[in-house]
Design a protein around this motif. Structure first.
Motif, PDB file in Angstrom:
ATOM      1  N   VAL A 237       0.845  -1.202   0.000  1.00 34.17           N
ATOM      2  CA  VAL A 237       0.000   0.000   0.000  1.00 34.17           C
ATOM      3  C   VAL A 237       0.880   1.251   0.000  1.00 34.17           C
ATOM      4  O   VAL A 237       0.668   2.195  -0.763  1.00 34.17           O
ATOM      5  CB  VAL A 237      -0.948  -0.007   1.222  1.00 34.17           C
ATOM      6  CG1 VAL A 237      -1.651   1.336   1.396  1.00 34.17           C
ATOM      7  CG2 VAL A 237      -1.972  -1.129   1.071  1.00 34.17           C
ATOM      8  N   LEU A 238       1.914   1.230   0.818  1.00 30.64           N
ATOM      9  CA  LEU A 238       2.802   2.389   0.933  1.00 30.64           C
ATOM     10  C   LEU A 238       3.558   2.657  -0.375  1.00 30.64           C
ATOM     11  O   LEU A 238       3.662   3.794  -0.832  1.00 30.64           O
ATOM     12  CB  LEU A 238       3.798   2.140   2.065  1.00 30.64           C
ATOM     13  CG  LEU A 238       4.570   3.360   2.534  1.00 30.64           C
ATOM     14  CD1 LEU A 238       3.647   4.305   3.291  1.00 30.64           C
ATOM     15  CD2 LEU A 238       5.729   2.948   3.425  1.00 30.64           C
ATOM     16  N   THR A 360      -2.793   7.107   1.903  1.00 33.48           N
ATOM     17  CA  THR A 360      -2.233   7.369   3.227  1.00 33.48           C
ATOM     18  C   THR A 360      -2.656   8.761   3.671  1.00 33.48           C
ATOM     19  O   THR A 360      -2.985   9.620   2.862  1.00 33.48           O
ATOM     20  CB  THR A 360      -0.693   7.278   3.221  1.00 33.48           C
ATOM     21  OG1 THR A 360      -0.189   8.156   2.226  1.00 33.48           O
ATOM     22  CG2 THR A 360      -0.229   5.860   2.929  1.00 33.48           C
ATOM     23  N   ASP A 361      -2.626   8.957   4.989  1.00 39.29           N
ATOM     24  CA  ASP A 361      -3.058  10.225   5.573  1.00 39.29           C
ATOM     25  C   ASP A 361      -1.878  11.189   5.637  1.00 39.29           C
ATOM     26  O   ASP A 361      -0.926  10.947   6.380  1.00 39.29           O
ATOM     27  CB  ASP A 361      -3.605   9.936   6.988  1.00 39.29           C
ATOM     28  CG  ASP A 361      -4.183  11.171   7.651  1.00 39.29           C
ATOM     29  OD1 ASP A 361      -3.924  12.292   7.139  1.00 39.29           O
ATOM     30  OD2 ASP A 361      -4.883  11.017   8.661  1.00 39.29           O
ATOM     31  N   PRO A 362      -1.912  12.296   4.867  1.00 41.53           N
ATOM     32  CA  PRO A 362      -0.747  13.200   4.848  1.00 41.53           C
ATOM     33  C   PRO A 362      -0.483  13.833   6.217  1.00 41.53           C
ATOM     34  O   PRO A 362       0.649  14.227   6.508  1.00 41.53           O
ATOM     35  CB  PRO A 362      -1.113  14.257   3.798  1.00 41.53           C
ATOM     36  CG  PRO A 362      -2.581  14.104   3.541  1.00 41.53           C
ATOM     37  CD  PRO A 362      -2.994  12.738   3.979  1.00 41.53           C
ATOM     38  N   VAL A 379       2.732   1.200  11.647  1.00 45.89           N
ATOM     39  CA  VAL A 379       1.463   1.916  11.767  1.00 45.89           C
ATOM     40  C   VAL A 379       1.218   2.647  10.456  1.00 45.89           C
ATOM     41  O   VAL A 379       2.089   3.367   9.976  1.00 45.89           O
ATOM     42  CB  VAL A 379       1.521   2.942  12.933  1.00 45.89           C
ATOM     43  CG1 VAL A 379       0.184   3.662  13.073  1.00 45.89           C
ATOM     44  CG2 VAL A 379       1.901   2.261  14.239  1.00 45.89           C
ATOM     45  N   LEU A 380       0.042   2.443   9.858  1.00 47.19           N
ATOM     46  CA  LEU A 380      -0.231   3.057   8.556  1.00 47.19           C
ATOM     47  C   LEU A 380      -1.658   3.628   8.518  1.00 47.19           C
ATOM     48  O   LEU A 380      -2.601   2.964   8.073  1.00 47.19           O
ATOM     49  CB  LEU A 380      -0.023   2.023   7.439  1.00 47.19           C
ATOM     50  CG  LEU A 380      -0.179   2.499   5.996  1.00 47.19           C
ATOM     51  CD1 LEU A 380       0.775   3.646   5.680  1.00 47.19           C
ATOM     52  CD2 LEU A 380       0.075   1.355   5.021  1.00 47.19           C
ATOM     53  N   PRO A 381      -1.801   4.890   8.996  1.00 51.11           N
ATOM     54  CA  PRO A 381      -3.123   5.512   8.950  1.00 51.11           C
ATOM     55  C   PRO A 381      -3.523   5.796   7.504  1.00 51.11           C
ATOM     56  O   PRO A 381      -2.715   6.295   6.722  1.00 51.11           O
ATOM     57  CB  PRO A 381      -2.930   6.835   9.719  1.00 51.11           C
ATOM     58  CG  PRO A 381      -1.639   6.659  10.473  1.00 51.11           C
ATOM     59  CD  PRO A 381      -0.796   5.765   9.625  1.00 51.11           C
ATOM     60  N   VAL A 382      -4.769   5.455   7.143  1.00 52.72           N
ATOM     61  CA  VAL A 382      -5.229   5.678   5.770  1.00 52.72           C
ATOM     62  C   VAL A 382      -6.574   6.413   5.758  1.00 52.72           C
ATOM     63  O   VAL A 382      -7.364   6.312   6.705  1.00 52.72           O
ATOM     64  CB  VAL A 382      -5.391   4.350   4.991  1.00 52.72           C
ATOM     65  CG1 VAL A 382      -4.040   3.758   4.629  1.00 52.72           C
ATOM     66  CG2 VAL A 382      -6.230   3.343   5.774  1.00 52.72           C
ATOM     67  N   LEU A 383      -6.792   7.145   4.679  1.00 51.02           N
ATOM     68  CA  LEU A 383      -8.071   7.827   4.439  1.00 51.02           C
ATOM     69  C   LEU A 383      -8.825   7.025   3.390  1.00 51.02           C
ATOM     70  O   LEU A 383      -8.216   6.465   2.476  1.00 51.02           O
ATOM     71  CB  LEU A 383      -7.828   9.251   3.923  1.00 51.02           C
ATOM     72  CG  LEU A 383      -6.928  10.142   4.792  1.00 51.02           C
ATOM     73  CD1 LEU A 383      -6.692  11.484   4.103  1.00 51.02           C
ATOM     74  CD2 LEU A 383      -7.572  10.341   6.168  1.00 51.02           C
TER      75      LEU A 383
END
Ligand code: HEM
Length: 385
Positions: A237-238, A360-362, A379-383
Motif C-alpha cells: 500500500v505504501l 495514506t493520511d498526509p 502503523v499506517l493511517p489511511v483515508l
C-alpha cells in the motif's frame, strides 16, 4: 539505518564491517552463492554468536538448521504449504478480509495495520496451526516485545549485554513457549485436524519430536507466518501510494496485482537479510572469509543490484523478470511463500474493490518497525475518501 536498501556497491559486493565484526554481503550473485552452498555456509548463526544461543528456544527452529536434519523436519509440514493446498484457503482468506473491512465500513479513516494487515495473516496461520485466533492480541504483545528489544547482530556483544538488550523480549519468548507447549500437550491428548497435531505425532528417523522441537517449530510457523505478511501488505500500500504513476498503471490493468506484490517484495523486502556462518575458510566476492565468521546476506540490497535488475531503484509494478530474493533462495526458501502471495493478492484485491480511493493520511504519516531484522510499516493511517 536502512543500509540494506543501498544496493550493490559496485566496488565491494562483500565487505567486512568492523563495528559488528561481521561480513556484509550486498551483491546479488554473492548472496545467491552463500544461500545455495549449505556446506560452506551454515544457517546456525549461534556458531558465530554463542551469546545469542538459547538451546531451549533454538532446537527445532528450521531457519537455523542445516542438512540433513533440516530436510527431515521441513518435510513434516511442507505438504501443508504447497500452492495447490494453499489455494483451498482462498475462500476463507476472502471471508476474513471482508469481515475485517466490514468493521471499518463507513469510516473516513482507519489504521491499516491494526484493522487488516495484522489480523488477516495471524488469523490464517492460527487456524492452520490450531491455536485460537482470538488470542491474537496476546501474540501481538509478544511480537512487539520480541522485536522492540532486539539486540543488533554483533560478535562483540557479551551474553550480559544481549540479555540486557533483550530484557522483556525474553519474557515474551518464554510466554509464547509456554502457551504453545500447553496447546501441544492438549493435542497429544485430543488430536485434531491441524498442524500442531501433525507435529506432535510426527516422527523423524523413527522418533517422535521432543516437546522442545514441537514448540519451537510451531513458534516459527506462528511468527514467520504473520509478521512478514503483515509488513508485505502495508509495504505494498505504501509503495503504491508513493508512486502514483505505478498505482495508476495498476488501476488500468488489475491483472498486474501479483506482479506489483512481487515488486514490493523486491523493492521493500520485509525480510531484508539472513545470517549464515562460514564452516571453512572460503573465498567470496574477492574476500577471504574465515572459518566461523558471520555473514549477513543482505537480500534487500541484492534486490537492488544494478547488475541483476535494470533501473534497480525504480518501483515498477510490471517488472519482468523479477528474480528477487525477498523469500530467500535455496533449501531455506520461504516455506510460506505461496500462502503469503495468496493472502496479499486476495487482501489487496478486495481492498482495491471496496475502497478504491484509499490513500495514506498526509497529516498522520506511517511509522516503521524499529528493528533492523524486519523492514516495513508498523502503523499506517489511511483515508478512505
Ligand atoms: C523462511 C521471507 C511469509 C514460513 C523465509 C526466508 C525468507 C522469508 C527470506 C528465508 C530465511 C533464510 O534463508 O534464512 C518471508 C516473507 C514473507 C513470508 C517476505 C511474507 C511476505 C511466510 C509465511 C509463512 C512462512 C506466511 C507461513 C508458514 C517460513 C518458514 C521458513 C521461512 C517456516 C523457514 C524455512 C526453512 O528454513 O526451511 N521466509 N516469509 N513465511 N518462512 Fe517465510
Amino acid at each position: 539505518d536502512h543500509f540494506w536498501l543501498r544496493g550493490r556497491d559496485p566496488e565491494q559486493p562483500v565487505r567486512f564491517d568492523e563495528g559488528t565484526g561481521t561480513w556484509h554481503v550486498y551483491g546479488y550473485d554473492e548472496c545467491v552463492e552463500v544461500l545455495s552452498d549449505t556446506k560452506a555456509f551454515s544457517a546456525d548463526i549461534t556458531r558465530a554468536l554463542p551469546e545469542l544461543a538459547t538451546p531451549e528456544f533454538d532446537d527445532g527452529n528450521l531457519l537455523r538448521m542445516d542438512p540433513p536434519d533440516h530436510g527431515k523436519l521441513r518435510k513434516l509440514v511442507s505438504s501443508a504449504f504447497t500452492p495447490r493446498v494453499v489455494a483451498d484457503l482462498e475462500p476463507r482468506i476472502r471471508d476474513i478480509t471482508h469481515e475485517l473491512l466490514d468493521a471499518v465500513e463507513g469510516k473516513d479513516r482507519f489504521e491499516l495495520v491494526t484493522d487488516l494487515a495484522y489480523p488477516l495473516p495471524v488469523i490464517v496461520i492460527a487456524e492452520l496451526l490450531g491455536v485460537p485466533a482470538s488470542d491474537r492480541d496476546l501474540f501481538r504483545g509478544w511480537v512487539d516485545g520480541l522485536f522492540e528489544n532486539r539486540p543488533g547482530v554483533s560478535v562483540h556483544q557479551t551474553r550480559e549485554e544481549v540479555e540486557e538488550l533483550m530484557g522483556s523480549g525474553l519474557d515474551s519468548v518464554r510466554q509464547m513457549w509456554d502457551y504453545l507447549a500447553e496447546h501441544a500437550a492438549e493435542r497429544r491428548r485430543r488430536p485434531r485436524q491441524d498442524l500442531l497435531t501433525k507435529l506432535v505425532n510426527a516422527e523423524v528417523d523413527g522418533q517422535r519430536l521432543s516437546e522442545t522441537q514441537v514448540v519451537n517449530f510451531a513458534n516459527l510457523l506462528l511468527l514467520a507466518g504473520h509478521i512478514t505478511t503483515t509488513l508485505l501488505l502495508g509495504n505494498t500500500v505504501l509503495c503504491l501510494d508513493a508512486h502514483p504513476d505505478q498505482a495508476a498503471r495498476l488501476r488500468e490493468d488489475p491483472s498486474l496485482l501479483p506482479s506489483a506484490i512481487e515488486e514490493t517484495l523486491r523493492f521493500l523486502s520485509p525480510f531484508p537479510w539472513s545470517g549464515r556462518v562460514a564452516t571453512e575458510e572460503v573465498e567470496l566476492g574477492g574476500c577471504r572469509i574465515g572459518r566461523d565468521q558471520l555473514l549477513m546476506v543482505m537480500q534487500g540490497a541484492a534486490n537492488r543490484d544494478g547488475r541483476r535488475f535494470a533501473d534497480p531503484h525504480a518501483f515498477d509494478v510490471a517488472r519482468d523478470p523479477n528474480p528477487h530474493l525477498g523469500f530467500g533462495r535455496g533449501i531455506h526458501f520461504c516455506l510460506g511463500a505461496p500462502l503469503a502471495r495468496l493472502e496479499a493478492r486476495v487482501a489487496l484485491g478486495i481492498l482495491r474493490d471496496r475502497l478504491p480511493d484509499l490513500r495514506t493520511d498526509p497529516d498522520d504519516p506511517a511509522t516503521f518497525m524499529a528493528t533492523t531484522d524486519m523492514a516495513g510499516v508498523k502503523v499506517l493511517p489511511v483515508l478512505t475518501r
